[in-house]
Design an enzyme around this catalytic site. Structure first.
Site, PDB file in Angstrom:
ATOM      1  N   CYS B 121     -23.600   8.150  46.702  1.00 39.67           N
ATOM      2  CA  CYS B 121     -22.576   8.501  45.716  1.00 39.67           C
ATOM      3  C   CYS B 121     -21.837   7.233  45.291  1.00 39.67           C
ATOM      4  O   CYS B 121     -22.481   6.227  45.013  1.00 39.67           O
ATOM      5  CB  CYS B 121     -21.651   9.616  46.193  1.00 39.67           C
ATOM      6  SG  CYS B 121     -20.859   9.354  47.782  1.00 39.67           S
ATOM      7  N   SER B 122     -20.499   7.260  45.253  1.00 37.71           N
ATOM      8  CA  SER B 122     -19.768   6.128  44.667  1.00 37.71           C
ATOM      9  C   SER B 122     -19.379   5.050  45.665  1.00 37.71           C
ATOM     10  O   SER B 122     -18.559   4.195  45.348  1.00 37.71           O
ATOM     11  CB  SER B 122     -18.505   6.642  43.969  1.00 37.71           C
ATOM     12  OG  SER B 122     -18.857   7.577  42.994  1.00 37.71           O
TER      13      SER B 122
END
Lengths: 148, 165
Positions: B121-122
Site C-alpha cells: 500500500c502507501s
C-alpha cells in the site's frame, strides 16, 4: 557595541529562535509524515529517512531553545547553520533533478506546499540572519570580554 | 586564543547535535528500529480463536520483491482505486481493502491459490497491505507476502510505475 546593535542582536536571535523552535516542534508532532517528506527528496536509503526524521526536529528544537534563552548562542548558531547548509544542498539536488516536491521544512501535515526554489531562497535569508547574529554576538563578547 | 574559542564552539555544537539526536532517538526508537528491520506494519490483531494456528503474511524487502515478481509473483495493490489509477507498481493488480468483500470473489476466479502474492500500500506504516494479506490467507492463498515499503519506496527507487501520473 552600540545600543542599536544590541537591539538588533536580540531581534535576530529571537527571530531565529522562533523559526527553529517552530520548525522542530511541528515536525516532532508527526515524525512519520516528516519521514515521508524526507523520502520525497530521494537522497537517502529508505530506513535512513526515518532516522533523520526521528532526530532532526529535536536538534532544531534544542538549538532554538538555546537561542531563545540566550545560552550557548554561537554553538547553537553553528549547529543550525550546519543543518541549513545540508538543507540547501538537498534542495539544490532536488532542483537539479527536477523533482516537484514540497520542501517539508515546517508542518509535515499542513499541506502548504513550498517548492524547493522558494525554500532555497528562504534558506539563503536564514543563513544571512545566522551570519548577522554570529557577528553581533561576537561583538558583544569582545565588548564585554565575557565568555558564552 | 581565537582558535581555542572556535574549537570550543565547534565541540559544543557537536554536543548539542548529539543531545538533540539522542533525545529524538529515545522518543522514536521503536519507529527507527522498525524502519531498519523492515517491520513497519502495526502489530497483528489478536486472533479470535487461540486454537487456530495464525499465519501472517511474510514481510519482504524491495530486492526480494523484484526477484519474486521476476519469477512470477503477483503484486496486489491494497490502496483505494483512485490512488491505484494515479500511479501503481507496473504489473500490479488492484484489490482495494475498502472494497474487499465485493472484489474478492472476482479475484479468486482470476488468480489461482497456488500463485505467490505480494501485497503493498502507501508505505510509512500503512496497515492496508498487511490486512489484505491476512484476508488473502484466510481466502486460501498459501504464499502471501507484504512489501511494507509500498508504492513510495518502489517509486523512489526509480522502478517502473504505471498510471495516470
Amino acid at each position: 557595541m552600540t545600543g542599536v546593535q544590541r537591539v538588533l542582536y536580540h531581534l535576530a536571535r529571537l527571530a531565529l529562535a522562533l523559526v527553529f523552535v517552530y520548525a522542530g516542534a511541528v515536525k516532532m508532532q508527526d515524525v512519520v509524515a516528516f519521514a515521508g517528506h524526507v523520502a520525497a527528496y530521494q537522497i537517502l536509503p529508505y530506513a535512513m529517512n526515518y532516522l533523520v526524521a526521528a532526530t532532526l526536529p529535536y536538534i532544531e528544537f534544542l538549538a532554538g531553545i538555546l537561542l531563545l534563552l540566550n545560552l550557548r548562542v554561537r554553538p547553537a548558531l553553528v549547529a543550525v547553520g550546519a543543518m541549513t547548509v545540508c538543507f540547501m544542498a538537498a534542495l539544490v539536488s532536488v532542483l537539479a533533478r527536477g523533482l516537484e516536491i514540497d520542501c517539508g521544512c515546517f508542518d509535515p501535515g499542513g499541506g502548504q506546499d513550498v517548492t524547493a526554489g522558494v525554500a532555497l531562497v528562504r534558506d539563503i535569508g536564514l543563513m544571512a540572519l545566522l551570519a548577522l547574529t554570529w557577528w553581533l554576538r561576537s561583538r558583544t563578547i569582545t565588548g564585554s570580554a565575557s565568555r558564552e | 586564543m581565537m582558535f581555542d574559542d572556535m574549537k570550543r564552539i565547534g565541540l559544543e555544537a557537536c554536543v548539542l547535535i548529539a543531545l538533540g539526536a539522542l533525545f529524538g532517538l529515545t522518543l522514536n526508537h521503536q519507529l527507527v528500529m522498525d524502519a531498519f528491520s523492515g517491520r513497519l506494519v502495526p502489530q497483528q490483531r489478536q486472533p479470535v480463536q487461540e486454537l487456530v494456528p495464525v499465519v501472517s503474511p511474510v514481510p519482504v524487502l524491495l530486492d526480494e520483491v523484484r526477484q519474486l515478481t521476476a519469477s512470477g509473483a503477483l503484486l496486489v495493490d491494497a490502496r483505494n482505486p483512485e490512488l491505484y489509477a494515479m500511479g501503481h507498481i507496473e504489473g500490479a493488480v488492484s484489490l482495494p481493502i475498502v472494497e474487499i468483500d465485493d472484489a474478492l470473489p472476482g479475484f479468486l476466479d482470476r488468480v489461482t491459490k497456488g500463485r505467490s502474492i505480494i501485497t503493498y500500500c502507501s508505505g510509512f506504516g500503512c496497515p492496508d497491505s498487511f490486512d489484505l494479506g491476512l484476508r488473502l490467507i484466510e481466502a486460501g492463498y498459501r504464499d502471501v507476502r507484504v512489501f511494507e515499503g509500498g508504492f513510495p519506496e518502489w517509486r523512489d527507487a526509480g522502478l517502473p510505475v504505471a498510471g495516470e501520473g
